[in-house]
Structures are given as C-alpha cells and as structure tokens.
Design a protein around this motif. Structure first.
Motif, PDB file in Angstrom:
ATOM      1  N   GLY A 252       0.814  -1.208   0.000  1.00  0.00           N
ATOM      2  CA  GLY A 252       0.000   0.000   0.000  1.00  0.00           C
ATOM      3  C   GLY A 252       0.850   1.260   0.000  1.00  0.00           C
ATOM      4  O   GLY A 252       0.514   2.251  -0.662  1.00  0.00           O
ATOM      5  N   ALA A 253       1.963   1.222   0.731  1.00  0.00           N
ATOM      6  CA  ALA A 253       2.861   2.377   0.766  1.00  0.00           C
ATOM      7  C   ALA A 253       3.441   2.656  -0.617  1.00  0.00           C
ATOM      8  O   ALA A 253       3.564   3.816  -1.032  1.00  0.00           O
ATOM      9  CB  ALA A 253       3.983   2.129   1.774  1.00  0.00           C
ATOM     10  N   VAL A 254       3.803   1.601  -1.340  1.00  0.00           N
ATOM     11  CA  VAL A 254       4.317   1.774  -2.703  1.00  0.00           C
ATOM     12  C   VAL A 254       3.242   2.396  -3.592  1.00  0.00           C
ATOM     13  O   VAL A 254       3.495   3.342  -4.345  1.00  0.00           O
ATOM     14  CB  VAL A 254       4.784   0.427  -3.285  1.00  0.00           C
ATOM     15  N   ALA A 255       2.017   1.878  -3.500  1.00  0.00           N
ATOM     16  CA  ALA A 255       0.926   2.418  -4.306  1.00  0.00           C
ATOM     17  C   ALA A 255       0.670   3.884  -3.970  1.00  0.00           C
ATOM     18  O   ALA A 255       0.390   4.700  -4.858  1.00  0.00           O
ATOM     19  CB  ALA A 255      -0.345   1.598  -4.082  1.00  0.00           C
ATOM     20  N   GLY A 256       0.813   4.245  -2.696  1.00  0.00           N
ATOM     21  CA  GLY A 256       0.599   5.631  -2.291  1.00  0.00           C
ATOM     22  C   GLY A 256       1.641   6.582  -2.845  1.00  0.00           C
ATOM     23  O   GLY A 256       1.381   7.778  -3.008  1.00  0.00           O
ATOM     24  N   GLY A 257       2.835   6.072  -3.139  1.00  0.00           N
ATOM     25  CA  GLY A 257       3.895   6.913  -3.675  1.00  0.00           C
ATOM     26  C   GLY A 257       3.911   7.016  -5.181  1.00  0.00           C
ATOM     27  O   GLY A 257       4.639   7.851  -5.741  1.00  0.00           O
ATOM     28  N   VAL A 258       3.117   6.177  -5.869  1.00  0.00           N
ATOM     29  CA  VAL A 258       3.109   6.186  -7.337  1.00  0.00           C
ATOM     30  C   VAL A 258       2.677   7.535  -7.915  1.00  0.00           C
ATOM     31  O   VAL A 258       3.312   8.038  -8.854  1.00  0.00           O
ATOM     32  CB  VAL A 258       2.219   5.041  -7.873  1.00  0.00           C
ATOM     33  N   PRO A 259       1.606   8.193  -7.397  1.00  0.00           N
ATOM     34  CA  PRO A 259       1.228   9.502  -7.956  1.00  0.00           C
ATOM     35  C   PRO A 259       2.355  10.520  -7.902  1.00  0.00           C
ATOM     36  O   PRO A 259       2.531  11.303  -8.840  1.00  0.00           O
ATOM     37  CB  PRO A 259       0.044   9.925  -7.077  1.00  0.00           C
ATOM     38  N   LEU A 260       3.139  10.513  -6.812  1.00  0.00           N
ATOM     39  CA  LEU A 260       4.267  11.442  -6.713  1.00  0.00           C
ATOM     40  C   LEU A 260       5.286  11.179  -7.805  1.00  0.00           C
ATOM     41  O   LEU A 260       5.771  12.112  -8.462  1.00  0.00           O
ATOM     42  CB  LEU A 260       4.932  11.320  -5.337  1.00  0.00           C
ATOM     43  N   MET A 261       5.623   9.909  -8.035  1.00  0.00           N
ATOM     44  CA  MET A 261       6.619   9.580  -9.047  1.00  0.00           C
ATOM     45  C   MET A 261       6.115   9.922 -10.445  1.00  0.00           C
ATOM     46  O   MET A 261       6.887  10.354 -11.304  1.00  0.00           O
ATOM     47  CB  MET A 261       7.012   8.103  -8.938  1.00  0.00           C
ATOM     48  N   LEU A 262       4.811   9.757 -10.676  1.00  0.00           N
ATOM     49  CA  LEU A 262       4.255  10.133 -11.972  1.00  0.00           C
ATOM     50  C   LEU A 262       4.311  11.651 -12.165  1.00  0.00           C
ATOM     51  O   LEU A 262       4.576  12.140 -13.272  1.00  0.00           O
ATOM     52  CB  LEU A 262       2.825   9.632 -12.097  1.00  0.00           C
ATOM     53  N   ARG A 263       4.067  12.411 -11.079  1.00  0.00           N
ATOM     54  CA  ARG A 263       4.179  13.872 -11.181  1.00  0.00           C
ATOM     55  C   ARG A 263       5.611  14.282 -11.497  1.00  0.00           C
ATOM     56  O   ARG A 263       5.849  15.160 -12.325  1.00  0.00           O
ATOM     57  CB  ARG A 263       3.725  14.542  -9.879  1.00  0.00           C
ATOM     58  N   LYS A 264       6.565  13.661 -10.831  1.00  0.00           N
ATOM     59  CA  LYS A 264       7.960  14.005 -11.058  1.00  0.00           C
ATOM     60  C   LYS A 264       8.414  13.610 -12.465  1.00  0.00           C
ATOM     61  O   LYS A 264       9.314  14.224 -13.028  1.00  0.00           O
ATOM     62  CB  LYS A 264       8.852  13.338 -10.006  1.00  0.00           C
ATOM     63  N   SER A 265       7.812  12.581 -13.024  1.00  0.00           N
ATOM     64  CA  SER A 265       8.173  12.159 -14.376  1.00  0.00           C
ATOM     65  C   SER A 265       7.545  13.063 -15.439  1.00  0.00           C
ATOM     66  O   SER A 265       7.858  12.934 -16.628  1.00  0.00           O
ATOM     67  CB  SER A 265       7.735  10.715 -14.617  1.00  0.00           C
ATOM     68  N   ARG A 266       6.654  13.965 -14.992  1.00  0.00           N
ATOM     69  CA  ARG A 266       6.001  14.933 -15.893  1.00  0.00           C
ATOM     70  C   ARG A 266       5.193  14.238 -16.988  1.00  0.00           C
ATOM     71  O   ARG A 266       5.172  14.679 -18.138  1.00  0.00           O
ATOM     72  CB  ARG A 266       7.031  15.882 -16.505  1.00  0.00           C
ATOM     73  N   VAL A 267       4.554  13.159 -16.613  1.00  0.00           N
ATOM     74  CA  VAL A 267       3.673  12.464 -17.550  1.00  0.00           C
ATOM     75  C   VAL A 267       2.369  13.244 -17.651  1.00  0.00           C
ATOM     76  O   VAL A 267       1.624  13.346 -16.678  1.00  0.00           O
ATOM     77  CB  VAL A 267       3.402  11.019 -17.089  1.00  0.00           C
ATOM     78  N   ARG A 268       2.113  13.821 -18.798  1.00  0.00           N
ATOM     79  CA  ARG A 268       0.904  14.616 -19.004  1.00  0.00           C
ATOM     80  C   ARG A 268      -0.235  13.769 -19.585  1.00  0.00           C
ATOM     81  O   ARG A 268      -1.395  14.004 -19.312  1.00  0.00           O
ATOM     82  CB  ARG A 268       1.204  15.788 -19.947  1.00  0.00           C
ATOM     83  N   GLN A 269       0.114  12.813 -20.395  1.00  0.00           N
ATOM     84  CA  GLN A 269      -0.884  11.920 -20.969  1.00  0.00           C
ATOM     85  C   GLN A 269      -0.249  10.560 -21.230  1.00  0.00           C
ATOM     86  O   GLN A 269       0.959  10.455 -21.402  1.00  0.00           O
ATOM     87  CB  GLN A 269      -1.451  12.496 -22.262  1.00  0.00           C
ATOM     88  N   PHE A 270      -1.092   9.552 -21.253  1.00  0.00           N
ATOM     89  CA  PHE A 270      -0.591   8.186 -21.418  1.00  0.00           C
ATOM     90  C   PHE A 270      -0.176   7.946 -22.876  1.00  0.00           C
ATOM     91  O   PHE A 270      -0.852   8.348 -23.805  1.00  0.00           O
ATOM     92  CB  PHE A 270      -1.673   7.180 -21.023  1.00  0.00           C
ATOM     93  N   ASN A 271       0.988   7.306 -23.050  1.00  0.00           N
ATOM     94  CA  ASN A 271       1.402   6.816 -24.366  1.00  0.00           C
ATOM     95  C   ASN A 271       2.188   5.528 -24.184  1.00  0.00           C
ATOM     96  O   ASN A 271       2.444   5.106 -23.045  1.00  0.00           O
ATOM     97  CB  ASN A 271       2.204   7.874 -25.146  1.00  0.00           C
ATOM     98  N   TRP A 272       2.603   4.919 -25.270  1.00  0.00           N
ATOM     99  CA  TRP A 272       3.226   3.592 -25.190  1.00  0.00           C
ATOM    100  C   TRP A 272       4.552   3.606 -24.433  1.00  0.00           C
ATOM    101  O   TRP A 272       4.980   2.574 -23.898  1.00  0.00           O
ATOM    102  CB  TRP A 272       3.448   3.044 -26.599  1.00  0.00           C
ATOM    103  N   ARG A 273       5.216   4.771 -24.336  1.00  0.00           N
ATOM    104  CA  ARG A 273       6.510   4.833 -23.656  1.00  0.00           C
ATOM    105  C   ARG A 273       6.376   4.612 -22.146  1.00  0.00           C
ATOM    106  O   ARG A 273       7.296   4.100 -21.506  1.00  0.00           O
ATOM    107  CB  ARG A 273       7.187   6.172 -23.912  1.00  0.00           C
ATOM    108  N   VAL A 274       5.242   5.015 -21.570  1.00  0.00           N
ATOM    109  CA  VAL A 274       5.064   4.913 -20.116  1.00  0.00           C
ATOM    110  C   VAL A 274       5.199   3.468 -19.636  1.00  0.00           C
ATOM    111  O   VAL A 274       6.049   3.167 -18.782  1.00  0.00           O
ATOM    112  CB  VAL A 274       3.710   5.529 -19.689  1.00  0.00           C
TER     113      VAL A 274
END
Length: 273
Positions: A92-114
């Motif tokens: 659960g702790a890992v899942a809770g940190g995923v949004p932060l890592m996605l923000r830091k990766s600057r993912v604006r929209q989903f594509n095949w690279r993600v």
C-alpha cells in the motif's frame, strides 16, 4: 525553515526504520517520501553547495540512524508476528507513492513509452534478483585484491543509490556478503578500506549520472525508477490473504497507501514535492 528540517529528520527516521526490512531498500522509501532526488542532488553537487548539502545530509543521516536504532527491531518483530498484513502495508505504501513519481516524471498523458519504461525498470530489478550468488571472487591478494574489492565497491554503490535494489542482496550476488560481514565484525581494514573507497566513488559517480538523467530526461528516468520500485515488491509480496486475514490485510493496505499518499500530497501543497 525549522519545520522543514524537522520533516526532513522525520523522513530520515522512516527510511532508517525500514532499511532493514527484507525486500525494502532505503532508496525505495526515500523515493516514496519525495526526498530521493534531493538526496541524489546533495551527494552529486556537494562541493558546489557544501553548507546546504552538509546540513541536508546530516539531518537525514541523523534521522536515519535514530530510525534504525529505535524502530528497526520493533518493525522486524511486527513482520515476524504478522507477516502477511505487514507485507500488504508495504504494498500500500508503494501504491501511495506512485502519484508522486508520476508527477515528477512529468507524464501529461498516457502513451506507449510509459509502460515500456516502467517494464524496463522492473525487468532490470528482476534480472538482478535472478542472478546466481557468488559471481565475484576476491582470492587475489595485495594490490590486485584491493583493486578487485574497489571494483566490487563501485558495483555495490549502484544498488545503494538506486531504489528497489537491496545492497545486501547485491553483495550476495557478488559473493562478498559473508566476507563483508566478517570484516565489519572484526574491523578488518585491508578488506574494508578498498571496498569502502570503491563504494564512496561509486555513490558519487552514480549520483551525478542519475542527477543529470533526472534533469535531462525526467520522464524516462522517473518511470524507470518507478519500475525499479514496483519490481522490488515481488520480494515483499506476502501472498493473497485468506479467511480471517482478509480484513487486516485490506486495512493494512489502505493504511500504507493513506500514510504515504497523504504525506506526499501535503508536501506537494507546501511546494516541497
């Protein structure tokens, strides 16, 4: 300013407390708490900002040391008593940190690279986990033996800096875990000095490369690191709960997610994440 120092020390406390948990690396927890990139930057750019880097690293190290001394044994005791709920808490702790890592990766929209970047990171961690133990030997003596130990330290530094890779397991893969433990217990400097020098150089070099990658290629770097973290969770996964374990496991999962998500969301609102 004082509050941020207290928060930093508390984050170090949490990282130190969980560092000895099997399958959970200190880098993973530092990433989930949103302090990982600042740690990398402080090590990489230490000479260009000595005072700020020293204060940051000292506070974090003091918190980490306190966490190891105060909470590591109780946490390990909880894991031994309730292994399955504890494992689901860390998931659960890992899942809770995923949004932060996605923000830091600057993912604006989903594509095949993600998914490709995430899968690459997970595959690297799983590949290291599949390596047989004892790949590295240090039977050579004198200068050649010291060089081999220095090279081993350089390699081990990668696992120390990157989240999701346990340094203790990496030493096992290199065939140096038992020797290192004996050398530490007896303070055998002819073994520890070259290993430590290689480790220190490796940490600085890896941190510098990683900092540049985070700055130039944030999306790929953070998504691959997310893959490291997710791949490492295979070792923590305690299995599906059954019967009376279902409720405590679900509660532990929600608690782990809530703790990390709330902390990182609050930190982001303050401008620290």
């Amino acid at each position: 300013m004082q509050e941020s120092k207290l928060i930093l020390a508390l984050k170090g406390l949490v990282v130190g407390a969980t560092m000895l948990v099997p399958g959970v690396s200190g880098g993973t927890m530092a990433m989930l708490l949103g302090v990982y990139d600042r740690l990398v930057s402080s090590v990489s750019s230490f000479m260009s900002a000595k005072r700020a880097s020293f204060i940051f690293l000292a506070l974090f190290a003091l918190g980490g040391g306190a966490g190891m001394l105060l909470f590591a044994k109780p946490i390990l005791g909880v894991i031994e008593a309730w292994p399955r709920p504890a494992g689901w808490f860390f998931l659960g702790a890992v899942a809770g940190g995923v949004p932060l890592m996605l923000r830091k990766s600057r993912v604006r929209q989903f594509n095949w690279r993600v998914p490709v970047y995430i899968a690459l990171g997970a595959a690297l961690v799983c590949g290291i986990g599949a390596l047989p133990e004892g790949l590295f030997t240090t039977e050579a003596e004198g200068f050649s033996g010291a060089l081999l130990l220095g090279a081993a330290g350089l390699l081990a530094a990668v696992s120390l800096v990157l989240p999701g890779i346990s340094v203790s397991y990496f030493l096992l893969v290199l065939g140096l875990y038992d020797e290192t433990m004996r050398a530490v217990s007896t303070l055998y400097l002819p073994f520890l000095l070259p290993l430590g020098i290689g480790l220190l150089l490796g940490v600085v070099l890896t941190a510098r490369l990683l900092e540049r990658a985070m700055q130039k290629y944030p999306r790929a770097t953070y998504l691959i690191i997310l893959g490291f973290v997710l791949g490492s969770m295979a070792e923590v996964f305690p299995g599906l709960p059954r019967g009376a374990e279902i409720v405590p496991c679900v509660l532990a999962l929600c608690a782990g997610f809530g703790c990390i998500y709330a902390l990182t969301a609050w930190e982001s609102r303050r401008g620290g994440g």
